[in-house]
Design an enzyme around this catalytic site. Structure first.
Site, PDB file in Angstrom:
ATOM      1  N   LYS A 123       2.377  11.088   7.135  1.00 58.59           N
ATOM      2  CA  LYS A 123       1.399  10.771   7.969  1.00 58.59           C
ATOM      3  C   LYS A 123       1.732  11.647   9.274  1.00 58.59           C
ATOM      4  O   LYS A 123       1.783  12.698   9.619  1.00 58.59           O
ATOM      5  CB  LYS A 123       1.286   9.121   8.590  1.00 58.59           C
ATOM      6  N   PHE A 155       0.768  -1.070  -0.015  1.00 55.87           N
ATOM      7  CA  PHE A 155       0.103   0.064  -0.141  1.00 55.87           C
ATOM      8  C   PHE A 155       0.865   1.181  -0.143  1.00 55.87           C
ATOM      9  O   PHE A 155       1.653   1.278   0.808  1.00 55.87           O
ATOM     10  CB  PHE A 155      -0.900  -0.045   1.086  1.00 55.87           C
ATOM     11  N   ASP A 173       9.291   2.928   2.078  1.00 59.22           N
ATOM     12  CA  ASP A 173       8.187   3.718   2.396  1.00 59.22           C
ATOM     13  C   ASP A 173       7.873   3.597   3.967  1.00 59.22           C
ATOM     14  O   ASP A 173       7.196   2.665   4.490  1.00 59.22           O
ATOM     15  CB  ASP A 173       7.043   3.099   1.538  1.00 59.22           C
TER      16      ASP A 173
HETATM   17  C1  LIG Z   1      -0.769   5.936   4.244  1.00 54.62           C
HETATM   18  C2  LIG Z   1       0.189   5.557   3.565  1.00 54.62           C
HETATM   19  C3  LIG Z   1       0.427   6.072   2.296  1.00 54.62           C
HETATM   20  C4  LIG Z   1      -0.143   7.147   1.579  1.00 54.62           C
HETATM   21  O1  LIG Z   1      -0.418   8.319   2.419  1.00 54.62           O
HETATM   22  P1  LIG Z   1      -1.561   9.436   1.807  1.00 54.62           P
HETATM   23  O2  LIG Z   1      -1.180  10.342   2.911  1.00 54.62           O
HETATM   24  O3  LIG Z   1      -2.864   8.785   2.285  1.00 54.62           O
HETATM   25  O4  LIG Z   1      -1.335   9.837   0.611  1.00 54.62           O
HETATM   26  C5  LIG Z   1       1.688   5.664   1.664  1.00 54.62           C
HETATM   27  N1  LIG Z   1       2.419   4.688   2.103  1.00 54.62           N
HETATM   28  C6  LIG Z   1       2.206   4.010   3.366  1.00 54.62           C
HETATM   29  C7  LIG Z   1       3.030   2.666   3.780  1.00 54.62           C
HETATM   30  C8  LIG Z   1       0.809   4.312   3.743  1.00 54.62           C
HETATM   31  O5  LIG Z   1       0.685   3.599   5.201  1.00 54.62           O
END
Ligand SMILES: *Cc1c(COP(=O)(O)O)cnc(C)c1O
Length: 404
Positions: A255, A141, A226
């Site tokens: 986040k 994700f 990520d």
């Molecule tokens: C939430 C998330 C994203 C995307 O972040 P948004 O601010 O919702 O665009 C990307 N990578 C990971 C691992 C996430 O948990």
């Protein structure tokens, strides 16, 4: 006063149904607790998918935001502003990287990392024009943009949003052998979540990240971590990569970087990688704005104390020990690290959604993912007492479902 039920009905009537929220309408929040419009309190065990690592309304973050609101909120990057330098230096020091490229959302930061890796591939590695590929993991994700959903293996995220962006190679999460086999001379990067959050808090086998690091170094490929959800204290370390002593070439952050106040994301990398970006080649009107930087600086200062990482590690032991006691009592498996757990509920007993609702009735807010998994990630400021209480609510809810 408008009731929760009315507000839910009105929300559903006039909004796209791209989410399926629990039926709670939150009005205010402090620390780990939120209060709904009727005044009922709930312990927040989701933390905005780890955006609220420091709790709701952390005094230092709110103070920084408030001070900045009075002075300056937006300049665009057409001009410098007085919060930018400190934010970039602070985040550079926290990640140990030379350069920062600030954006807003996590997805934008992932897109930034993809663009940087491709450009680096063409200009530094010497990949043939338009032939770059990036190795990505099944179950990933990384956000919701058209390019990112192009390589999602979740049918809901992916299907009917084509045509899809080419240049990605999917391999199973957790297998470095699969990555090795997927690499070819046009591979520019491996993009990996150190722990797969949305997939259900999947922790890869020990040594996975360090093997990816070695492989990437040996093959001249960028390792992109990520850490949007796994980073910034959640796992008991600043970055989940720290557990294996691994430093990726590009950190992707988001986040919690926004302190639960504003969207703040960024990538961090050294000059040999991020230095390839020149004026006009990438950007964002709001990326690195004064309010975002002021909040980000406060977040970085909190992380620099080390208190949140230590607390997440300590409370994480309590959380995981208590959750493991539920295995065989409605729980099939518990995974995670630090104050972050994926709890697989026995699918015979209940769906994750049913358990989330039972928890909500018991004043605990958590979110299911993928059918029968509950994800628990309370703000790191949660008290040990409240944390234990929340797990007891889960135990009681499962007991009730068992005997129903
Ligand atoms: C939430 C998330 C994203 C995307 O972040 P948004 O601010 O919702 O665009 C990307 N990578 C990971 C691992 C996430 O948990």
């Amino acid at each position: 006063m408008t009731t929760s039920a009315e507000l839910i009905e009105m929300s559903e009537r006039r909004s796209a149904h791209n989410y399926h929220p629990l039926p709670v309408v939150i009005h205010e929040a402090h620390g780990a607790w939120v209060t709904d419009v009727e005044g009922k309190r709930y312990l927040d065990c989701l933390s905005g998918y780890s955006s609220l690592n420091f709790g709701h309304g952390h005094p230092k973050i709110i103070e920084a935001a408030r001070d900045q609101l009075d002075n300056l909120t937006l300049t665009s990057r057409a001009f410098y502003h007085d919060q930018f330098a400190q934010f970039c230096a602070g985040l550079g020091d926290l990640t140990g990287k030379d350069l920062i490229l600030p954006m807003n959302t996590g997805a934008e930061a992932v897109e930034t990392a993809i663009k940087v890796a491709r450009k680096w591939g063409y200009e530094v590695k010497g990949v043939e024009p338009d032939q770059a590929n990036i190795i990505v993991m099944e179950g990933n994700f990384h956000g919701r943009t058209t390019t990112i959903v192009s390589f999602s293996t979740d049918p809901e995220a992916h299907d009917n949003f084509g045509p899809y962006t080419p240049g990605f190679r999917l391999v199973p999460y957790g297998s470095t052998e699969a990555i090795r086999q997927a690499v070819d001379p046009n591979t520019v990067a491996v993009l990996v979540e150190p722990i797969q959050g949305e997939a259900g808090v999947l922790v890869p086998p020990d040594g996975y990240l360090s093997e990816i690091r070695e492989l990437c170094t040996a093959q001249g490929i960028l390792m992109i971590a990520d850490e949007v959800q796994s980073g910034l204290g959640r796992t008991g370390q600043t970055f989940a990569c720290d557990y294996e002593g691994v430093v990726p070439d590009i950190y992707v952050l988001g986040k919690a970087l926004g302190g639960g106040v504003v969207p703040v994301s960024a990538i961090a990398a050294n000059r040999d990688v991020l230095g390839i970006i020149q004026p006009g080649q990438h950007g964002s009107t709001f990326g690195g704005n004064p309010l975002a930087c002021a909040v980000g600086i406060a977040v970085i200062e909190l992380l620099n104390t080390g208190e949140f990482q230590a607390r997440a590690a300590k409370l994480g032991e309590v959380l995981h020990a208590r959750l493991r006691e539920l295995i065989g009592r409605g729980v099939v498996e518990v995974r995670g690290r630090g104050l972050w757990a994926g709890v697989d509920i026995d699918p015979e007993l209940a769906t994750g959604r049913e358990v989330s609702k039972a928890l909500m009735a018991r004043s605990v807010l958590a979110k299911d993912t993928h059918g029968s998994t509950i994800r628990l990630a309370p703000p790191i400021v949660v008290s040990e007492e409240d944390l234990v209480w929340a797990v007891n609510q889960l135990a009681d809810a499962l007991y009730e479902l068992n005997t129903a």
